[in-house]
Design a protein around this motif. Structure first.
Motif, PDB file in Angstrom:
ATOM      1  N   LEU A   5      44.000 -12.767  29.262  1.00 50.14           N
ATOM      2  CA  LEU A   5      43.118 -13.435  28.302  1.00 50.14           C
ATOM      3  C   LEU A   5      43.239 -12.768  26.934  1.00 50.14           C
ATOM      4  O   LEU A   5      43.047 -11.548  26.812  1.00 50.14           O
ATOM      5  CB  LEU A   5      41.665 -13.353  28.797  1.00 50.14           C
ATOM      6  N   VAL A   7      41.154 -12.910  23.955  1.00 52.49           N
ATOM      7  CA  VAL A   7      39.827 -13.466  23.689  1.00 52.49           C
ATOM      8  C   VAL A   7      39.630 -13.784  22.209  1.00 52.49           C
ATOM      9  O   VAL A   7      38.828 -14.654  21.876  1.00 52.49           O
ATOM     10  CB  VAL A   7      38.722 -12.538  24.239  1.00 52.49           C
ATOM     11  N   ASP A  12      35.256 -12.017  20.678  1.00 48.89           N
ATOM     12  CA  ASP A  12      34.879 -10.711  21.217  1.00 48.89           C
ATOM     13  C   ASP A  12      33.559 -10.256  20.594  1.00 48.89           C
ATOM     14  O   ASP A  12      32.609  -9.921  21.295  1.00 48.89           O
ATOM     15  CB  ASP A  12      35.999  -9.709  20.919  1.00 48.89           C
ATOM     16  N   TYR A  15      31.115 -14.338  19.853  1.00 50.96           N
ATOM     17  CA  TYR A  15      30.949 -15.393  20.863  1.00 50.96           C
ATOM     18  C   TYR A  15      31.454 -14.945  22.228  1.00 50.96           C
ATOM     19  O   TYR A  15      32.337 -15.577  22.811  1.00 50.96           O
ATOM     20  CB  TYR A  15      31.670 -16.668  20.417  1.00 50.96           C
ATOM     21  N   PRO A  16      30.891 -13.853  22.755  1.00 49.52           N
ATOM     22  CA  PRO A  16      31.375 -13.373  24.062  1.00 49.52           C
ATOM     23  C   PRO A  16      31.199 -14.420  25.166  1.00 49.52           C
ATOM     24  O   PRO A  16      31.956 -14.428  26.127  1.00 49.52           O
ATOM     25  CB  PRO A  16      30.513 -12.130  24.322  1.00 49.52           C
ATOM     26  N   GLY A  19      34.352 -16.252  25.909  1.00 49.59           N
ATOM     27  CA  GLY A  19      35.296 -15.474  26.718  1.00 49.59           C
ATOM     28  C   GLY A  19      34.873 -15.433  28.176  1.00 49.59           C
ATOM     29  O   GLY A  19      35.711 -15.607  29.079  1.00 49.59           O
ATOM     30  N   ILE A  20      33.577 -15.242  28.384  1.00 45.83           N
ATOM     31  CA  ILE A  20      33.062 -15.194  29.758  1.00 45.83           C
ATOM     32  C   ILE A  20      33.301 -16.549  30.445  1.00 45.83           C
ATOM     33  O   ILE A  20      33.695 -16.616  31.607  1.00 45.83           O
ATOM     34  CB  ILE A  20      31.553 -14.816  29.751  1.00 45.83           C
ATOM     35  N   VAL A  23      36.866 -16.847  31.582  1.00 49.16           N
ATOM     36  CA  VAL A  23      37.096 -16.057  32.803  1.00 49.16           C
ATOM     37  C   VAL A  23      36.568 -16.809  34.019  1.00 49.16           C
ATOM     38  O   VAL A  23      37.267 -16.991  35.021  1.00 49.16           O
ATOM     39  CB  VAL A  23      36.422 -14.667  32.679  1.00 49.16           C
ATOM     40  N   GLU A  27      39.076 -18.366  36.890  1.00 51.43           N
ATOM     41  CA  GLU A  27      38.949 -17.816  38.248  1.00 51.43           C
ATOM     42  C   GLU A  27      38.562 -18.910  39.241  1.00 51.43           C
ATOM     43  O   GLU A  27      39.030 -18.925  40.370  1.00 51.43           O
ATOM     44  CB  GLU A  27      37.954 -16.652  38.244  1.00 51.43           C
ATOM     45  N   VAL A  33      42.557 -13.185  36.267  1.00 53.12           N
ATOM     46  CA  VAL A  33      42.523 -12.947  34.817  1.00 53.12           C
ATOM     47  C   VAL A  33      42.521 -11.457  34.505  1.00 53.12           C
ATOM     48  O   VAL A  33      41.759 -10.689  35.102  1.00 53.12           O
ATOM     49  CB  VAL A  33      41.263 -13.604  34.194  1.00 53.12           C
ATOM     50  N   ASP A  34      43.387 -11.070  33.594  1.00 54.20           N
ATOM     51  CA  ASP A  34      43.407  -9.697  33.086  1.00 54.20           C
ATOM     52  C   ASP A  34      42.923  -9.700  31.645  1.00 54.20           C
ATOM     53  O   ASP A  34      43.164 -10.658  30.915  1.00 54.20           O
ATOM     54  CB  ASP A  34      44.842  -9.153  33.076  1.00 54.20           C
ATOM     55  N   PHE A  35      42.276  -8.604  31.252  1.00 56.41           N
ATOM     56  CA  PHE A  35      41.890  -8.464  29.850  1.00 56.41           C
ATOM     57  C   PHE A  35      42.457  -7.150  29.328  1.00 56.41           C
ATOM     58  O   PHE A  35      41.828  -6.096  29.476  1.00 56.41           O
ATOM     59  CB  PHE A  35      40.359  -8.483  29.701  1.00 56.41           C
TER      60      PHE A  35
END
Lengths: 251, 501
Positions: A5, A7, A12, A15-16, A19-20, A23, A27, A33-35
């Motif tokens: 990802l 983001v 970051d 607007y987290p 991103g959530i 994920v 999933e 997913v890797d960050f």
């Protein structure tokens, strides 16, 4: 399948939830997913304002952070276009100015592996119905870099149309820029605001309660205007709508 | 000396920077309504006209290829053109800059003994301020294109490449005709309404008198064909054809980038130019002339003396720039203006140049340099939305050139000025921005520091003021700030995934 990802710095810090949502969505669709924590900003604000030299370290950092991932997914058409269209250009210019071919190689290697979220869903995963539920009237603004830079076409609209309970209404003049334009929003605030005002007026005319987009920077501008106007419409990133389900509705 | 002030003042060198000029336009509701109506009508028509051609993409690629090839061998084609024009009885003059071009034209008109000229709409002569130069020499220049006439009578400036009076509505035009026509020649008929037919008829009567009297005409050209020495003018009204055929002496001022190698190359532009500009399958009048008419002493149409003034005025310098040179492909169709959301709100005058809109934003700072406030601000007069590139019939990547020119303004770099390679220093007034960009980069290039900054921001989020001071005011004057979240994505991920507690 495994994907990294990207983001983006705006998501970051501000607007987290977007991103959530990415994920959760990926999933749910079976993607691991890797960050990579070494990631940062793609450098678009610097590059588009004319500071190409300040952009180069960020190009290098981004390419390094995502080395080895066949798929890099980002919920921003604008940042995806920056990497796909401009990174190779920045690399070539650096090489032409005698700063080695290393940056050019890194940029050329990363560019084809970066996917904007809707591209990844439709083209790589091959889905349009992601199992989402969002019982609201929604209108979609296709941001310019996704629309013209990446050529996303109707992918976002197809994804939205497949969401259970969602009533998708067309936004008049959808393809016109909202007026954000990065530093344009502060360098030319009057024109920027006039463009945004026309965009939110068009949205209000549709009767929708949600103005959806796939770039939080454009949405920050539109949402800022909507809230200043005490509008009942809220601006929302597409990923958050696609992540919402009957079991886990949008918070 | 006629004593009449001929209007249409040249664009002042000390024009205000784009944001300030645009601010005035944005507040002018009438102007915005006029522009919105006109640009939306023509952009929709253009879309339909272009969709009729199945091979549009190939025409666009072909137009681009012809222009690029010609620019790459411009020296050769210009010499070929000079030879062909001379063989057809014309005289070629070379003008390095505006002053030289104006001097050449003024001397040519003086040599005829005439004190007035008729003009067909010409961007090149506006670019060099020819009307003012002629006026200073006691020669009256009458614009004959309807929209140019409106602009000239209104002591105004053109605000659009194709529709110079786009910012005026019918009622304003009627008022201008009533008030001004009489002072310039045949007065407007009384009573005069604002019906387009009535207005056109008034202009026709007024202009006819000038056409029949004038001995000298000044024109521009859309294309020049190197192999035949043929000049080509595309127009809608036929006034240009009158200028090209009635007067005894014709003086054409044409930018050197307008040359195409062969007559056959026109086939491409005969299709792409009208559809892109007026959204028509073909423009009503396409006039091509080669040197002198059969008239040299005998019957027939066409001038008995023809002068071609080839204008450089910054074009060779522009050609030296690998990224920026694509602006010279421009065929002045104005499709980019009609789709530009910034032009639609800011209006043409804000660009401080005869070339407004997206093409003006990349052409003016190259032709004139980025030294003035207006020219340094033009590369930023765009959101980089890309609509201009999408419609350009010769595929000029305007956003790419804009970013390239922003780089020139913000960090300096090599340019060619007067044929000499020089390195520009960064423009004034960008010191704070440069420091901010550098600071941002330093922070963004250190994820640890970035994370700490995000946490600081999150902790202070309740303190965020509704209105920011300084540069941030430009945002908060009209928009709310985004709400800072309690936790960044980075911290959420660390808590959720790598650091389960």
């Amino acid at each position: 399948m495994r994907a990294a990802l990207f983001v983006t710095c705006v998501n970051d810090a501000l607007y987290p939830r977007t991103g959530i949502a990415v994920v959760r969505l990926l999933e749910r669709l079976g993607v691991a997913v890797d960050f990579p924590a070494a990631q940062s900003c793609c450098g678009q604000p610097q590059y588009n304002t004319g500071y190409r030299y300040e952009t180069e370290p960020l190009v290098r950092r981004t390419a390094r952070a995502f080395a080895g991932y066949p798929y890099v997914v980002t919920p921003s058409g604008s940042c995806a276009a920056m990497i796909r269209e401009h990174y190779p250009r920045i690399g070539r210019k650096a090489a032409a100015e005698g700063r080695g071919g290393e940056l050019a190689e890194a940029a050329a290697s990363l560019a084809p592996r970066v996917y904007e979220l809707t591209e990844f869903l439709v083209d790589v995963l091959g889905v349009t119905d992601v199992g989402a539920y969002f019982p609201h009237t929604v209108t979609y603004h296709p941001s310019c870099h996704g629309l013209r830079g990446l050529g996303l076409g109707d992918r976002p609209r197809r994804l939205l149309a497949a969401v259970k309970g969602l009533d998708l209404v067309e936004l008049p003049g959808a393809e016109e820029c909202c007026g954000f334009g990065g530093t344009f929003a502060v360098k030319n605030p009057d024109v920027s605001t006039a463009m945004g005002a026309d965009k939110i007026a068009a949205a209000a005319g549709t009767g929708a309660r949600v103005l959806c987009g796939a770039d939080n920077s454009c949405l920050a501008h539109l949402d800022g205007l909507l809230r200043r106007a005490d509008s009942p419409i809220r601006a929302l990133h597409l990923a958050e709508i696609l992540a919402a389900t009957e079991e886990e509705p949008l918070p | 000396m006629t004593g009449t002030h001929l209007g249409m003042p040249a664009f002042p060198a000390a024009a205000p920077a784009f944001p300030a000029a645009a601010r005035e336009a944005v507040r002018d509701e009438g102007l915005r309504a006029n522009l919105r109506h006109a640009t939306h009508t023509i952009r929709d028509k253009r879309r339909r006209a272009v969709a009729e051609l199945e091979d549009w993409d190939r025409l666009r690629a072909a137009g681009r290829a012809v222009k690029d090839h010609t620019l790459r061998h411009l020296d050769r084609y210009l010499l070929q053109l000079e030879e062909a024009v001379t063989a057809a009885g014309g005289t070629v003059h070379w003008a390095a800059d505006a002053d030289e071009a104006n001097r050449i034209v003024t001397d040519l008109v003086r040599a005829t003994g005439e004190r007035e000229v008729v003009k067909v709409k010409s961007m090149a002569t506006q670019e060099i301020g020819l009307n003012e130069a002629l006026e200073a020499a006691g020669i009256a220049a009458y614009e004959t294109d309807l929209a140019e006439l409106i602009v000239q009578l209104g002591h105004d400036r053109p605000s659009h490449i194709l529709v110079p009076a786009i910012h005026r509505n019918r009622a304003e035009i009627r008022d201008i005709f009533r008030a001004e026509m009489g002072g310039w020649g045949r007065a407007a008929p009384e009573p005069l309404g604002d019906d387009p037919r009535e207005l056109a008829e008034a202009a026709r009567l007024h202009l006819r008198e000038k056409f029949l009297r004038a001995k000298v005409a000044v024109s521009g050209a859309n294309f020049m064909v190197a192999e035949t020495g043929t000049m080509v003018v595309f127009e809608s009204e036929g006034n240009g054809r009158m200028c090209l055929t009635l007067p005894e002496t014709l003086i054409s001022v044409v930018g050197i980038e307008k040359v195409v190698p062969t007559f056959r190359d026109l086939e491409i532009f005969l299709q792409t130019l009208p559809r892109s500009s007026t959204a028509e399958r073909m423009n009503p009048y396409t006039t091509m002339w080669t040197g002198l008419g059969p008239s040299r002493g005998a019957d027939g149409d066409g001038p008995s003396a023809f002068h071609l003034v080839l204008l450089d005025n910054g074009r060779t310098d522009t050609l030296a720039d690998e990224v920026g040179r694509q602006a010279l492909r421009c065929i002045r169709c104005s499709a980019c203006l009609n789709v530009c959301p910034v032009y639609e709100r800011a209006g043409g005058h804000a660009y401080g140049s005869v070339y407004p809109g997206p093409i003006g934003a990349i052409l003016s700072p190259q032709l004139r340099g980025t030294g003035s406030a207006i020219d340094a601000s033009l590369p930023y007069a765009s959101t980089l939305c890309g609509a201009c590139y999408e419609v350009c019939p010769v595929a000029i990547d305007i956003p790419e050139v804009l970013v390239h020119l922003r780089e020139r303004v913000a960090q300096g770099g090599p340019v060619t000025r007067g044929g000499v390679r020089v390195t520009l220093r960064p423009a004034d007034g960008h010191t704070a921005e440069r420091a901010a960009m550098r600071a941002a980069r330093l922070l963004l290039d250190r994820p640890g520091a970035l994370r700490a900054a995000e946490r600081l921001l999150a902790r202070a989020r309740r303190l965020a003021p509704r209105r920011l001071p300084g540069a941030g005011r430009a945002w908060t004057d009209s928009r709310e700030l985004p709400t800072v979240p309690a936790e960044s994505f980075r911290d959420w991920w660390a808590r959720e995934r790598s650091d389960p507690r």
